[in-house]
Design an enzyme around this catalytic site. Sequence first.
Site, PDB file in Angstrom:
ATOM      1  NE  ARG A  86      -4.268  -1.332  -0.104  1.00 41.60           N
ATOM      2  CZ  ARG A  86      -4.395  -2.381  -0.885  1.00 41.60           C
ATOM      3  NH1 ARG A  86      -3.369  -2.775  -1.628  1.00 41.60           N
ATOM      4  NH2 ARG A  86      -5.519  -3.057  -0.932  1.00 41.60           N
ATOM      5  CD  GLU A  91      -3.319   3.006  -5.604  1.00 42.11           C
ATOM      6  OE1 GLU A  91      -4.336   2.315  -5.829  1.00 42.11           O
ATOM      7  OE2 GLU A  91      -2.239   2.528  -5.222  1.00 42.11           O
ATOM      8  CG  HIS A 128      -2.765  -0.943  -7.119  1.00 44.89           C
ATOM      9  ND1 HIS A 128      -3.434  -0.306  -6.094  1.00 44.89           N
ATOM     10  CD2 HIS A 128      -2.560  -2.219  -6.674  1.00 44.89           C
ATOM     11  CE1 HIS A 128      -3.636  -1.151  -5.093  1.00 44.89           C
ATOM     12  NE2 HIS A 128      -3.110  -2.323  -5.437  1.00 44.89           N
TER      13      HIS A 128
END
Length: 319
Positions: free
Chosen positions: A229, A258, A277
Amino acid sequence: MNVVTFRSVDRVIDEFGDLSVQREPKQRYSPSELKERVGGADGLFVHSENDYTEELFNTTPNLRAIGKAGSGIDNINIDAAAEHDIAVLHTPGMNGVAVAEFTVGAIVSLARRFHAAENHLLDGGWRSEAWWGTELRGKTVGIVGLGAAGYETARRLKPFDVDFLVADPYVSQERINNINGTRVSLEELLSNADIVSLHVRLTEETEGMIDDEAFELLDDNVLLVNTSRGTVIDRVALQNALETDAIGGAVLDVFHEEPPDPDSSILNHENVVATPHLAGATVQTRERMLATTARNVRRVLEGQSVDEEYLANPEVLKE
């Protein structure tokens, strides 16, 4: 009964059986907008864009299940969900192999300077000592978090003839022995590793754990990989470390926001490889995670049993 989904379910729509599926755009909503879209839903199929809070649960009396494919459920208030008898379903560890393969590839890419060398070539350059990389052989790899992804990463790095330091107070010694690793404190790992790979869940304990003090412990040639994370690393501390060449480079697959600001100095640093990601995003893994989560949401709403490994709050379904 109906399920509101904030992510694409085209590949797994059949797993919902006879449930009605209401599709909403995958985006960030204000609390009031989210309440409006959730409405009288019996189940939710969610991603990471929004927070699922006690305030929301107070306005959703029909809600009985929230499914989020993947292991990270830090945007869902698990305690509040349990208090409202809402089962939270996820797939911990299911993307371990995908994350591990990505991590190994990212480490090799960063160590051999693929990204920088490619840019050099595209700018008209050619071979130069400046783009010589380094071998993994003989290096010390620090694994922070030896869960599914960390463990699978270590298994795949073993043939490179590396040594492992493991910072994880919660796993068994047997698990560490299986990779011929040595259990150490986080401080000792940071002080001795050539490569540091982060594989922890976001908790109060792990948020901001790689801060200014942590970077001071790292050697200035260390390669840092984060697939966990974004907020596990202090953003300002990372930026300072990169700007002062306090580390050798970083692979960042996760970010504080994000998507991140494309103009961020961190993203555009020469020694950073940034990806959107996608460490756990392979076709096989995604389909399996989505199908399992959809199936378990349906099972909860139909009053059937669900394997506890997929329940973040199993007490909800216990009589």
